[in-house]
Enzyme design. Structure first.
Site, PDB file in Angstrom:
ATOM      1  N   SER A 195       7.255   4.092  -0.934  1.00  0.00           N
ATOM      2  CA  SER A 195       6.300   4.513   0.107  1.00  0.00           C
ATOM      3  C   SER A 195       7.056   5.162   1.261  1.00  0.00           C
ATOM      4  CB  SER A 195       5.511   3.309   0.612  1.00  0.00           C
ATOM      5  OG  SER A 195       4.919   2.639  -0.476  1.00  0.00           O
TER       6      SER A 195
ATOM      7  N   GLY B 152       0.811  -1.219   0.000  1.00  0.00           N
ATOM      8  CA  GLY B 152       0.000   0.000   0.000  1.00  0.00           C
ATOM      9  C   GLY B 152       0.841   1.263   0.000  1.00  0.00           C
TER      10      GLY B 152
ATOM     11  N   GLY C  94       5.122   4.037  -8.959  1.00  0.00           N
ATOM     12  CA  GLY C  94       5.814   2.756  -9.139  1.00  0.00           C
ATOM     13  C   GLY C  94       4.808   1.610  -9.111  1.00  0.00           C
ATOM     14  N   HIS C  95       3.943   1.610  -8.096  1.00  0.00           N
ATOM     15  CA  HIS C  95       2.912   0.567  -8.007  1.00  0.00           C
ATOM     16  C   HIS C  95       1.954   0.643  -9.207  1.00  0.00           C
ATOM     17  CE1 HIS C  95       3.701   1.334  -3.542  1.00  0.00           C
ATOM     18  NE2 HIS C  95       4.009   0.058  -3.669  1.00  0.00           N
TER      19      HIS C  95
ATOM     20  N   GLN D 267       7.816  -9.460   7.558  1.00  0.00           N
ATOM     21  CA  GLN D 267       9.020  -9.010   6.852  1.00  0.00           C
ATOM     22  C   GLN D 267       9.688  -7.818   7.520  1.00  0.00           C
ATOM     23  OE1 GLN D 267       6.884  -8.221   3.011  1.00  0.00           O
ATOM     24  NE2 GLN D 267       8.155  -6.391   2.951  1.00  0.00           N
TER      25      GLN D 267
END
Ligand code: AMP
Length: 284
Positions: A186, A31, A36-37, A61
């Protein structure tokens, strides 16, 4: 566009889509979506009948002293961006939904995960591989899209997909950058105005590395030394690693095309990563 939190509802939708013989593209994310996403979503839209993005800030992670708690979670904004870019389904499970009680099974990878971010973030790739495996099992995509921005992750996911016989094509996507060269992330949201200006040193260092290689410098050590010296001159910049590796993520002494110059640098408290594959088109 549908927004689904439960695994069983996601499975019902996926079954319906598969029964219609439609192809499915999956874009796994944490999110706080940026261009880029969105570029990954667009690539999936081009190649598939149905595009799913997952939004899950994966606790497995993150290390104990990392930014799991403060990681940005602007879900409403993300859903609007996902919809505007043509996403069909946002799968956004809670941690309780996707992490079973007292899990005893994890997916891990040897060797490829032992250098670079794997060395600096113990357990990180085990967390990534475990969650991506779950997403693959739930969404059962034909194609899955990953950015070259996280080059070690991409190589690991490719190998894991092959090793575990997932019938999924892994599609690498180019790094999308801000105008000044900073790779979109992000985590750029964390940067103060001054840090944001200083963060451009990562891409400046990569450009210097490319330039040296083009001038026929092929000794890793020489390039690494020069880049470290450059980065050290920047206020608030603290080097985590500067490395040149082959596609198996092993350090190389003599650079060849296809080798990867990879950086991780703290700007203030924010850890940023970037990389360039020697011989590939320079996009900044
Ligand atoms: P994240 O939400 O940071 O876990 O990233 C989700 C996916 O987007 C991963 O495959 C990343 O490699 C990819 N990604 C993140 N930033 C970029 C970028 N600047 N350009 C291209 N892909 C990116």
């Amino acid at each position: 566009m549908e927004i689904i939190e439960s695994i069983s509802e996601a499975r019902t939708i996926i079954r319906r889509i598969k029964n219609q013989n439609k192809t499915i593209g999956l874009v796994p994310t944490m999110g706080a979506l940026h261009e880029g996403h969105i570029s990954l979503i667009k690539e999936s839209k081009k190649e598939n009948d149905y595009t799913v993005i997952s939004i899950f800030v994966n606790p497995l992670q993150f290390g104990p002293n990392e930014d799991f708690k403060k990681y940005p979670r602007p879900l409403d904004k993300d859903c609007k961006l996902a919809q505007a870019s043509g996403t069909d389904l946002v799968f956004t499970p809670s941690a309780d939904e996707i992490l079973t009680d007292n899990p005893l099974t994890f997916v891990d990878i040897n060797e490829l995960g032992e250098n670079l971010c794997g060395a600096k973030r113990p357990g990180h790739f085990r967390g990534v591989c475990t969650i991506v495996t779950k997403l693959f099992n739930i969404i059962m995509p034909d194609n899955a899209y990953f950015g070259k921005k996280d080059i070690q992750q991409l190589q690991i996911i490719k190998k894991m997909t092959n090793d575990l016989n997932f019938d999924i094509r892994i599609v690498p996507c180019p790094i999308i950058r801000e105008k000044d060269g900073l790779a979109m992330s992000s985590r750029n949201n964390y940067l103060s105005e001054e840090e944001r200006k200083n963060a451009v040193i990562l891409s400046i260092a990569l450009k210097k590395g490319i330039e040296l290689f083009e001038k026929k410098e092929t000794f890793s050590e020489m390039i690494i030394k020069e880049l470290k010296n450059m980065i050290k001159t920047v206020k608030n910049a603290d080097i985590d690693y500067v490395k040149i590796v082959d596609e198996k993520m092993k350090d190389v002494k003599i650079i060849n095309k296809g080798n990867i110059l990879a950086l991780a640098v703290y700007i203030g408290k924010t850890r940023l990563i970037d990389n360039h594959i020697f011989g590939e088109k320079v996009c900044f």
